[in-house]
Write a protein that holds these residues in place. Structure first.
Motif, PDB file in Angstrom:
ATOM      1  N   VAL A   1      -7.774  23.340 -18.865  1.00 43.99           N
ATOM      2  CA  VAL A   1      -7.660  24.742 -19.260  1.00 43.99           C
ATOM      3  C   VAL A   1      -8.748  25.118 -20.271  1.00 43.99           C
ATOM      4  CG1 VAL A   1      -5.223  25.059 -18.722  1.00 43.99           C
ATOM      5  CG2 VAL A   1      -5.868  24.003 -20.888  1.00 43.99           C
ATOM      6  N   SER A   2      -9.836  24.373 -20.274  1.00 42.91           N
ATOM      7  CA  SER A   2     -10.976  24.736 -21.120  1.00 42.91           C
ATOM      8  C   SER A   2     -11.633  25.989 -20.559  1.00 42.91           C
ATOM      9  CB  SER A   2     -11.992  23.595 -21.158  1.00 42.91           C
ATOM     10  OG  SER A   2     -12.577  23.424 -19.886  1.00 42.91           O
ATOM     11  N   ASP A   3     -12.444  26.656 -21.371  1.00 37.13           N
ATOM     12  CA  ASP A   3     -13.109  27.876 -20.915  1.00 37.13           C
ATOM     13  C   ASP A   3     -13.977  27.598 -19.691  1.00 37.13           C
ATOM     14  OD1 ASP A   3     -11.940  29.299 -22.944  1.00 37.13           O
ATOM     15  OD2 ASP A   3     -13.661  29.186 -24.287  1.00 37.13           O
ATOM     16  N   ARG A   4     -14.648  26.463 -19.696  1.00 35.92           N
ATOM     17  CA  ARG A   4     -15.525  26.115 -18.559  1.00 35.92           C
ATOM     18  C   ARG A   4     -14.707  25.930 -17.286  1.00 35.92           C
ATOM     19  NH1 ARG A   4     -19.430  20.724 -18.191  1.00 35.92           N
ATOM     20  NH2 ARG A   4     -20.151  21.085 -16.039  1.00 35.92           N
ATOM     21  N   SER A   5     -13.590  25.194 -17.393  1.00 34.93           N
ATOM     22  CA  SER A   5     -12.753  24.953 -16.225  1.00 34.93           C
ATOM     23  C   SER A   5     -12.132  26.249 -15.713  1.00 34.93           C
ATOM     24  CB  SER A   5     -11.662  23.945 -16.581  1.00 34.93           C
ATOM     25  OG  SER A   5     -10.832  23.685 -15.467  1.00 34.93           O
ATOM     26  N   LEU A   6     -11.677  27.105 -16.635  1.00 33.09           N
ATOM     27  CA  LEU A   6     -11.057  28.365 -16.225  1.00 33.09           C
ATOM     28  C   LEU A   6     -12.055  29.297 -15.548  1.00 33.09           C
ATOM     29  CD1 LEU A   6      -8.649  29.122 -19.207  1.00 33.09           C
ATOM     30  CD2 LEU A   6      -8.042  28.379 -16.906  1.00 33.09           C
ATOM     31  N   ARG A   7     -13.320  29.246 -15.990  1.00 36.34           N
ATOM     32  CA  ARG A   7     -14.334  30.074 -15.317  1.00 36.34           C
ATOM     33  C   ARG A   7     -14.486  29.665 -13.857  1.00 36.34           C
ATOM     34  NH1 ARG A   7     -17.126  29.747 -20.300  1.00 36.34           N
ATOM     35  NH2 ARG A   7     -18.348  27.966 -19.563  1.00 36.34           N
ATOM     36  N   SER A   8     -14.472  28.365 -13.587  1.00 40.77           N
ATOM     37  CA  SER A   8     -14.613  27.911 -12.203  1.00 40.77           C
ATOM     38  C   SER A   8     -13.354  28.192 -11.392  1.00 40.77           C
ATOM     39  CB  SER A   8     -14.944  26.417 -12.165  1.00 40.77           C
ATOM     40  OG  SER A   8     -13.879  25.657 -12.702  1.00 40.77           O
ATOM     41  N   PHE A   9     -12.201  28.267 -12.080  1.00 37.10           N
ATOM     42  CA  PHE A   9     -10.934  28.500 -11.387  1.00 37.10           C
ATOM     43  C   PHE A   9     -10.627  29.989 -11.229  1.00 37.10           C
ATOM     44  CE2 PHE A   9      -6.242  28.978 -11.532  1.00 37.10           C
ATOM     45  CZ  PHE A   9      -5.924  28.296 -10.366  1.00 37.10           C
ATOM     46  N   SER A  10     -11.280  30.844 -11.988  1.00 39.86           N
ATOM     47  CA  SER A  10     -10.916  32.268 -12.008  1.00 39.86           C
ATOM     48  C   SER A  10     -10.973  32.953 -10.640  1.00 39.86           C
ATOM     49  CB  SER A  10     -11.775  33.036 -13.020  1.00 39.86           C
ATOM     50  OG  SER A  10     -13.135  32.981 -12.677  1.00 39.86           O
ATOM     51  N   PRO A  11     -11.904  32.601  -9.709  1.00 39.52           N
ATOM     52  CA  PRO A  11     -11.848  33.247  -8.388  1.00 39.52           C
ATOM     53  C   PRO A  11     -10.532  32.978  -7.669  1.00 39.52           C
ATOM     54  CG  PRO A  11     -13.992  32.243  -8.722  1.00 39.52           C
ATOM     55  CD  PRO A  11     -13.128  31.784  -9.851  1.00 39.52           C
ATOM     56  N   MET A  12     -10.005  31.765  -7.797  1.00 37.04           N
ATOM     57  CA  MET A  12      -8.720  31.444  -7.167  1.00 37.04           C
ATOM     58  C   MET A  12      -7.589  32.244  -7.824  1.00 37.04           C
ATOM     59  SD  MET A  12      -7.217  29.717  -4.811  1.00 37.04           S
ATOM     60  CE  MET A  12      -8.370  28.400  -4.380  1.00 37.04           C
ATOM     61  N   MET A  13      -7.641  32.362  -9.150  1.00 37.74           N
ATOM     62  CA  MET A  13      -6.636  33.159  -9.850  1.00 37.74           C
ATOM     63  C   MET A  13      -6.707  34.616  -9.398  1.00 37.74           C
ATOM     64  SD  MET A  13      -6.223  33.825 -13.964  1.00 37.74           S
ATOM     65  CE  MET A  13      -5.847  32.122 -14.372  1.00 37.74           C
ATOM     66  N   SER A  14      -7.905  35.162  -9.285  1.00 33.86           N
ATOM     67  CA  SER A  14      -8.092  36.544  -8.853  1.00 33.86           C
ATOM     68  C   SER A  14      -7.539  36.763  -7.455  1.00 33.86           C
ATOM     69  CB  SER A  14      -9.572  36.917  -8.895  1.00 33.86           C
ATOM     70  OG  SER A  14     -10.030  37.002 -10.216  1.00 33.86           O
ATOM     71  N   GLU A  15      -7.738  35.781  -6.601  1.00 34.72           N
ATOM     72  CA  GLU A  15      -7.241  35.895  -5.233  1.00 34.72           C
ATOM     73  C   GLU A  15      -5.717  35.995  -5.210  1.00 34.72           C
ATOM     74  OE1 GLU A  15      -7.017  33.002  -1.341  1.00 34.72           O
ATOM     75  OE2 GLU A  15      -8.905  33.060  -2.466  1.00 34.72           O
ATOM     76  N   GLN A  16      -5.046  35.199  -6.044  1.00 34.55           N
ATOM     77  CA  GLN A  16      -3.581  35.248  -6.103  1.00 34.55           C
ATOM     78  C   GLN A  16      -3.100  36.564  -6.708  1.00 34.55           C
ATOM     79  OE1 GLN A  16      -1.610  33.004  -4.584  1.00 34.55           O
ATOM     80  NE2 GLN A  16      -3.575  32.165  -3.911  1.00 34.55           N
ATOM     81  N   ILE A  17      -3.831  37.087  -7.686  1.00 41.19           N
ATOM     82  CA  ILE A  17      -3.461  38.381  -8.275  1.00 41.19           C
ATOM     83  C   ILE A  17      -3.633  39.493  -7.246  1.00 41.19           C
ATOM     84  CG2 ILE A  17      -4.053  40.079 -10.050  1.00 41.19           C
ATOM     85  CD1 ILE A  17      -4.801  37.716 -11.866  1.00 41.19           C
ATOM     86  N   ASP A  18      -4.662  39.401  -6.405  1.00 35.21           N
ATOM     87  CA  ASP A  18      -4.832  40.393  -5.340  1.00 35.21           C
ATOM     88  C   ASP A  18      -3.640  40.377  -4.384  1.00 35.21           C
ATOM     89  OD1 ASP A  18      -7.237  41.368  -6.227  1.00 35.21           O
ATOM     90  OD2 ASP A  18      -8.462  40.058  -4.973  1.00 35.21           O
ATOM     91  N   ILE A  19      -3.151  39.186  -4.043  1.00 31.07           N
ATOM     92  CA  ILE A  19      -1.972  39.086  -3.182  1.00 31.07           C
ATOM     93  C   ILE A  19      -0.771  39.743  -3.854  1.00 31.07           C
ATOM     94  CG2 ILE A  19      -0.330  37.469  -2.133  1.00 31.07           C
ATOM     95  CD1 ILE A  19      -2.718  35.531  -1.773  1.00 31.07           C
ATOM     96  N   PHE A  20      -0.630  39.506  -5.138  1.00 34.57           N
ATOM     97  CA  PHE A  20       0.437  40.133  -5.929  1.00 34.57           C
ATOM     98  C   PHE A  20       0.335  41.659  -5.851  1.00 34.57           C
ATOM     99  CE2 PHE A  20       1.514  41.920 -10.146  1.00 34.57           C
ATOM    100  CZ  PHE A  20       2.847  41.535 -10.267  1.00 34.57           C
TER     101      PHE A  20
END
Length: 526
Positions: A136-155
């Motif tokens: 959950v470091s800033d670097r890791s979250l930046r790489s994960f953010s597209p996946m998070m955005s995709e799930q929020i779009d589904i929401f």
């Protein structure tokens, strides 16, 4: 017949021995115990069942708040526990290097394989924290953010469907599914799809039951001795959950470690976690990550629906900062939305995702006494600060049950400089805002929680307007009119203290703004 008589005689003998033993324990705890002079409820002095009773109903936080009003800033919460409610206690308990998690974390039902939540050894915790913190470091979250955005779009697409059908949405259900889908990707690199399919919806349901039971063991440790019976009673659900987790593990381990930007990719390797502890940590990650964010979002939406002025100001901030929904991404522009952060902070204060006390005790007994807020704490005593109670204390938060995001903002009236008194009051509030814990044992996922809740709330207000459902449906999750207790007022989001925060509602009706919804239609898979 003789054997029956023998059994009855043996039972009577055992019972006659048990009563004096129990009475002697009670008398010791009342008359001779090192904590005997501390105030507190009578039952709390003799049995952990006092706290266990309130934990069963999920109202431990309310009862604790009342006890502070009655007994002052420290009282005896259980035979070997002291509950504190002060900033000095926070400093003494959670920012001391010789303090570790209390024995409550290793109750009889605790799993043999320790995870970052229940490990008591500080050196072992630091090792785990160093590895897991990378997820959950800033670097890791930046790489994960597209996946998070995709799930929020589904929401958001689910909200769009409900708006077209003029159906209200229970936000607890919707946000729990969003939270579990996001953290499922982050922990296991797995698409649980609970937002769109029914197949895996038993996973969050089973996990919330697990959190509830763990809270009972944590509050009343002796119950851990009957945990095998309780697990047997729910064996079908447990088996379904275990099989689903095993399936996710097999699927992920069949891929290269770096195949996805998830927990497995980060914590494997020579400097990572051992194989036998890997999935215990990932499971806790799912438990903590999914429910925490869901409560943050639900609490904020509930309070916005109660306060039209706050709603209007936040909506204006989001809609003036961005020119399209595509622009709402993690980064400086979203971070510049100071009122959004103030709304989230104030919601977290009123409805913290983890409202319970964090029990601590010295890791190593030394010749130096353990002093908490001026009290010399006897050896073998667990101490804690109840998070919900201190974040509703009027000493630190004036009008503690009022939803006032402005309390987190610098004054802007006539560009007047902030006074010394205002600076001190703000600093006090920040120290008492312990929603994610603090110190070495504070929540590692704080940044992720803020990122996901900020993205979700900002995008909701970009694409939709919303209000409470009409009639009785709109009252779900709220207190009630005419309550003499401020925590049960109609503008208070009702949570249940189950180690995490359980809740239901609010029921909200959504209306798409203009033609902005077309972005969501374009993103929806055909």
């Amino acid at each position: 017949m003789n054997s029956l008589n023998a059994l009855l005689v043996a039972s009577k003998f055992a019972f006659s021995c048990l009563i004096p033993a129990v009475l002697s324990i009670f008398i010791y705890r009342l008359v001779f115990h090192p904590l005997r002079n501390y105030p507190g409820p009578f039952l709390a002095k003799i049995t952990y069942g006092y706290g266990g009773f309130h934990a069963m109903g999920g109202r431990h936080h309310i009862n604790t708040y009342k006890n502070f009003q009655k007994y002052g800033r420290v009282y005896r919460e259980a035979p070997n526990r002291l509950m504190f409610n002060s900033l000095t206690a926070i400093q003494d308990i959670y920012l001391s290097h010789n303090i570790t998690k209390g024995r409550a974390y290793r109750h009889p039902a605790a799993p043999e394989e320790q995870n970052i939540f229940n490990v008591r050894n500080n050196a072992e915790h630091r090792r785990k924290r160093k590895v897991i913190g990378q997820v959950v470091s800033d670097r890791s979250l930046r790489s994960f953010s597209p996946m998070m955005s995709e799930q929020i779009d589904i929401f958001l697409q689910q909200l769009l469907r409900s708006s077209r059908q003029a159906q209200f949405v229970n936000m607890t259900v919707a946000c729990n599914r969003l939270g579990i889908d996001v953290v499922g990707h982050l922990a296991f690199g797995c698409a649980l799809n609970t937002q769109t399919e029914a197949t895996n919806r038993h996973i969050p349901e089973t996990m919330f039951k697990s959190i509830y039971m763990n809270n009972l063991y944590y509050t009343w440790p002796i119950l851990g001795n009957i945990a095998p019976v309780l697990r047997w009673l729910g064996s079908k659900r447990v088996l379904a959950f275990t099989q689903a987790v095993e399936k996710m593990i097999v699927a992920r381990t069949s891929q290269p470690a770096n195949a996805q930007p998830d927990f497995y990719a980060v914590v494997t390797g020579e400097a990572g976690l051992r194989q036998n502890e890997l999935w215990a940590e990932a499971l806790f990650f799912v438990l903590a990550g999914g429910s925490t964010v869901a409560t943050a979002i639900c609490g904020a939406l509930f309070h916005l629906s109660c306060h039209p002025d706050v709603y209007a100001r936040l909506a204006a901030e989001i809609r003036e900062t961005f020119s399209s929904g595509h622009e709402i991404q993690p980064g400086p522009r979203l971070a510049s939305c100071s009122y959004l952060r103030a709304v989230i902070d104030e919601s977290l204060r009123l409805t913290p995702p983890s409202p319970s006390p964090l029990w601590r005790e010295p890791e190593n007994q030394t010749s130096k006494p353990f002093v908490v807020d001026g009290h010399v704490v006897p050896q073998g005593t667990e101490v804690g600060v109840h998070l919900w109670a201190i974040m509703h204390d009027p000493t630190y938060f004036p009008e503690p049950f009022a939803f006032r995001p402005e309390r987190w903002l610098f004054p802007t009236v006539d560009n007047a400089p902030e006074s010394q008194q205002e600076r001190e009051a703000r600093a006090t509030m920040q120290r008492a805002h312990v929603v994610f814990g603090l110190g070495d044992r504070g929540c590692a996922g704080k940044s992720m929680a803020y990122m996901e809740s900020s993205l979700t709330i900002a995008r909701i207000l970009w694409y939709f307007d919303f209000e409470r459902a009409p009639g009785e449906d709109g009252k779900l999750g709220a207190g009630w009119e005419g309550s003499k207790d401020p925590w049960y007022g109609p503008d208070q989001f009702q949570i249940y203290d189950v180690l995490g925060a359980d809740h239901t509602g609010p029921n909200l009706l959504f209306r798409a703004r203009g033609e902005y919804y077309l972005d969501l239609d374009k993103k929806e898979p055909r």
